[in-house]
Design an enzyme around this catalytic site. Structure first.
Site, PDB file in Angstrom:
ATOM      1  N   ASP A  11      38.569  39.077  44.363  1.00 25.13           N
ATOM      2  CA  ASP A  11      38.605  37.639  44.176  1.00 25.13           C
ATOM      3  C   ASP A  11      40.048  37.303  43.771  1.00 25.13           C
ATOM      4  O   ASP A  11      40.794  38.191  43.349  1.00 25.13           O
ATOM      5  CB  ASP A  11      37.612  37.285  43.055  1.00 25.13           C
ATOM      6  N   ASP A  13      41.395  33.899  42.048  1.00 26.05           N
ATOM      7  CA  ASP A  13      41.552  33.120  40.819  1.00 26.05           C
ATOM      8  C   ASP A  13      40.786  33.784  39.670  1.00 26.05           C
ATOM      9  O   ASP A  13      39.564  33.917  39.734  1.00 26.05           O
ATOM     10  CB  ASP A  13      41.002  31.718  41.120  1.00 26.05           C
ATOM     11  N   ASP A 170      35.456  37.657  38.752  1.00 28.61           N
ATOM     12  CA  ASP A 170      35.416  37.159  37.368  1.00 28.61           C
ATOM     13  C   ASP A 170      34.345  36.081  37.174  1.00 28.61           C
ATOM     14  O   ASP A 170      34.232  35.535  36.080  1.00 28.61           O
ATOM     15  CB  ASP A 170      36.774  36.564  36.965  1.00 28.61           C
TER      16      ASP A 170
HETATM   17  P1  B16 Z   1      40.097  24.870  45.599  1.00 29.23           P
HETATM   18  P2  B16 Z   1      38.168  32.094  43.484  1.00 29.23           P
HETATM   19  C1  B16 Z   1      37.841  29.462  43.175  1.00 29.23           C
HETATM   20  O1  B16 Z   1      38.676  30.540  43.439  1.00 29.23           O
HETATM   21  C2  B16 Z   1      37.962  29.018  41.740  1.00 29.23           C
HETATM   22  O2  B16 Z   1      37.520  30.050  40.858  1.00 29.23           O
HETATM   23  C3  B16 Z   1      37.152  27.777  41.504  1.00 29.23           C
HETATM   24  O3  B16 Z   1      37.293  27.342  40.160  1.00 29.23           O
HETATM   25  C4  B16 Z   1      37.627  26.692  42.477  1.00 29.23           C
HETATM   26  O4  B16 Z   1      36.878  25.501  42.317  1.00 29.23           O
HETATM   27  C5  B16 Z   1      37.475  27.213  43.902  1.00 29.23           C
HETATM   28  O5  B16 Z   1      38.261  28.395  44.042  1.00 29.23           O
HETATM   29  C6  B16 Z   1      37.924  26.196  44.934  1.00 29.23           C
HETATM   30  O6  B16 Z   1      39.290  26.013  44.820  1.00 29.23           O
HETATM   31  O7  B16 Z   1      39.756  23.557  44.968  1.00 29.23           O
HETATM   32  O8  B16 Z   1      41.538  25.285  45.411  1.00 29.23           O
HETATM   33  O9  B16 Z   1      39.672  24.920  47.053  1.00 29.23           O
HETATM   34  O10 B16 Z   1      37.721  32.425  42.106  1.00 29.23           O
HETATM   35  O11 B16 Z   1      37.084  32.189  44.547  1.00 29.23           O
HETATM   36  O12 B16 Z   1      39.426  32.822  43.903  1.00 29.23           O
HETATM   37 MG    MG Z   2      37.529  33.876  40.472  1.00 28.49          MG
END
Ligand code: B16
Ligand code: MG
Length: 218
Positions: A11, A13, A170
């Site tokens: 992953d 973020d 996470d």
């Molecule tokens: P965006 P991951 C996710 O990333 C985030 O954890 C989540 O908080 C966020 O809303 C989602 O990406 C969408 O992100 O608005 O930039 O398209 O944890 O899957 O890497």
């Molecule tokens: Mg994440």
């Protein structure tokens, strides 16, 4: 030595980068403008969840029109993208890059599987776009986590069977997605968030190649 596990899917973020703080700040600004209470604790519920699902959670039943909903998503993303402009390699979580490099040296494939539509921007900003064999993001699949689609798409692009991969995540939604795809999940974070994972570490820097190989040959 030939490993039982052929690929590690990361992953982004909260596992590779610390961008969950920027997500928090952007959602917080929107919530303040809309008179909605939003805490760091609430932000944990948004980990790994798509942008529209995040807004639904933030609104907590508050009714808005389709146009207002779209405008709020766009506004939050503008704030987030603005924050991403200050990103450097310092936003890579401690030990993450070293771990990916060690895994690659061992001949194991690597992928990023993030539901974020800003994945490319984050990888470019932190200078690690070329580090992974495969990148799948919020544009790659329709059903986001906890559906397994994003991880299955990563496995397919890697040319590895799902059962021969591990996922490092996470978010609770991400652990559920891995389990739904028959992929072994390793959780990063507290028990109450990633307790459903088969193995758990407090932070990515706690995972060494030796520990990972023990898990992978389990
Ligand atoms: P965006 P991951 C996710 O990333 C985030 O954890 C989540 O908080 C966020 O809303 C989602 O990406 C969408 O992100 O608005 O930039 O398209 O944890 O899957 O890497
Ligand atoms: Mg994440």
């Amino acid at each position: 030595m030939s490993e039982k596990i052929k690929a590690v899917i990361f992953d982004l973020d909260g596992v590779i980068t610390d961008t969950s703080e920027y997500h928090y700040q952007a959602w917080k600004k929107l919530a303040d403008e809309e008179g909605i209470t939003f805490t760091r604790d609430d932000n944990n519920k948004l980990r790994g969840v798509s942008r529209s699902e995040c807004l639904k959670i933030l609104l907590n039943g508050k009714q808005v029109s389709t146009e207002q909903f779209q405008e709020m998503m766009d506004r939050k993303n503008r704030y987030y993208v603005e924050l991403l402009k200050q990103m450097t390699s310092k936003n890579i979580l401690s030990g993450a890059k070293e771990l990916v490099l060690e895994i690659k040296r061992r001949g194991i494939k690597t992928a990023i599987a993030s539901v974020s539509k800003n994945t490319r921007t984050v990888l470019q900003g932190t200078g690690i776009e070329d580090l992974f064999d495969v990148i799948v993001d919020g544009y790659s699949v329709k059903n986001t986590k906890p559906a397994p689609d994003i991880f299955l798409s990563a496995a397919k692009e890697l040319g590895v069977k799902p059962e021969d991969c591990v996922v490092i995540e996470d978010a609770e939604a991400g652990i559920e997605a891995a389990l739904a795809g028959n992929i072994l999940p390793i959780g990063i974070g507290p028990e109450e968030r990633v307790g459903k994972a088969r193995f758990r570490f407090e932070k990515i820097g706690d995972i060494t190649l030796t520990k990972l190989l023990e898990i992978m040959n389990f």
